[in-house]
Design a protein around this motif. Sequence first.
Motif, short mmCIF file in Angstrom:
data_model
loop_
_atom_site.label_atom_id
_atom_site.label_comp_id
_atom_site.label_asym_id
_atom_site.label_seq_id
_atom_site.Cartn_x
_atom_site.Cartn_y
_atom_site.Cartn_z
N LYS A 42 39.09 25.97 34.26
CA LYS A 42 39.19 26.35 32.84
C LYS A 42 39.70 25.19 31.99
O LYS A 42 39.18 24.91 30.91
CB LYS A 42 40.11 27.56 32.71
CG LYS A 42 40.25 28.14 31.31
CD LYS A 42 41.40 27.58 30.52
CE LYS A 42 42.74 27.92 31.14
NZ LYS A 42 43.88 27.40 30.30
N SER A 55 28.17 23.85 33.20
CA SER A 55 28.42 25.18 33.73
C SER A 55 29.66 25.19 34.61
O SER A 55 30.20 24.13 34.97
CB SER A 55 27.22 25.67 34.55
OG SER A 55 27.06 24.85 35.70
N SER A 224 41.34 40.71 30.55
CA SER A 224 40.01 40.18 30.20
C SER A 224 39.78 40.20 28.69
O SER A 224 39.33 39.21 28.10
CB SER A 224 38.92 41.01 30.89
OG SER A 224 39.01 40.91 32.28
N TRP A 228 39.54 36.65 26.44
CA TRP A 228 38.33 36.29 25.70
C TRP A 228 38.63 36.17 24.21
O TRP A 228 38.20 35.20 23.55
CB TRP A 228 37.24 37.33 25.94
CG TRP A 228 35.95 36.98 25.22
CD1 TRP A 228 35.58 37.33 23.95
CD2 TRP A 228 34.89 36.18 25.73
NE1 TRP A 228 34.36 36.80 23.64
CE2 TRP A 228 33.90 36.09 24.72
CE3 TRP A 228 34.67 35.55 26.96
CZ2 TRP A 228 32.71 35.39 24.90
CZ3 TRP A 228 33.48 34.84 27.14
CH2 TRP A 228 32.53 34.77 26.12
N GLY A 283 34.63 31.96 29.59
CA GLY A 283 34.28 32.63 30.83
C GLY A 283 35.23 32.28 31.96
O GLY A 283 35.68 33.16 32.71
N LEU A 287 37.84 34.61 33.99
CA LEU A 287 37.84 34.60 35.45
C LEU A 287 39.23 34.31 36.00
O LEU A 287 39.59 34.78 37.09
CB LEU A 287 36.85 33.55 35.98
CG LEU A 287 35.38 33.93 35.94
CD1 LEU A 287 34.52 32.76 36.43
CD2 LEU A 287 35.10 35.16 36.78
#
Length: 308
Positions: A42, A55, A224, A228, A283, A287
Amino acid sequence: QIAKMADGKEKAVPTPLWKTMAASTVSGMVARIPMHPIDTIKAKLQVQVKGQYSSLLEVTRKTFRTGGISAFYAGFPTAFFGSAPASCIYWTSYEASKKIMFKSEVLQKAPSMTHFCSGVLAEMVSCVLWVPIDVVKERLQVQSDLKSTYRGNLDALVTIYKSEGLRGVYKGYWATILSFGPFSGLFLMLNEELKVLAKGHFGIKSDKDIPFVMFMGVGASAGSIAAWTTNPLDKAKLRLQVQRSMQAASSNTPPLFYYRGFWHGLISIYTEEGIFGLFRGAGARVLFQAPSTAISIACFEWIRARLL
């Protein structure tokens, strides 16, 4: 916690401080072990400006290629051992804030606001430890990307203090509060609300009767959403904390970014990289935060509920 009185009625009673301290110390360290590699990924995604990684798979592959498994655990000792006292301060501050706020009749009628404000206050207090931990951890995590050369956790701390002073060790303190304050408030508010809903749905009356997996499910859901939503704030904070090491390592080349402060950083990211730039790394953050908050809150709640 809920206690049954002599007349058979149930009454909410404050959780003993030692229970909160013991449960929080264990939960903070346990959650760090499996989740640190995701945190490293991250950090690498958030620090890039444009196109370095396309990615999660690519950053994982490149990190492994350049440093092996140990590269994913850069900064781990600082985060692991630091999380014990930092988590203890965080959770005890949260419980103490709730206890004080719930004495107000107004806030008793608005428990969500109480949980949110208590989470923000807990973050402000615990940042006394979390910020130095984050500064050292994050600089080690991204040093291969920014070409800095720390020899280890202690060397990073000493080097930062010698070259930047106490202000360097606490770089991004207010940015951390501005980013993790809303995250903590939102996470704890959602966690409390979802826990009440889950208990009502399954007919559970006491926290002692909540299974571990339910604590995890509630924590993961709350974590989560909060992760986000607050990713842009976390991204601006992280870049502020690592930009000094980037400047020191890039004497012959212009730095990738330079921000005068938190809001300048946030606006600059949006201006130069767009809305997708603000959420690049979101994302990976989810995670990390989803299982991390799930493990942390589940261990904390489960252990606390069962301590004698």
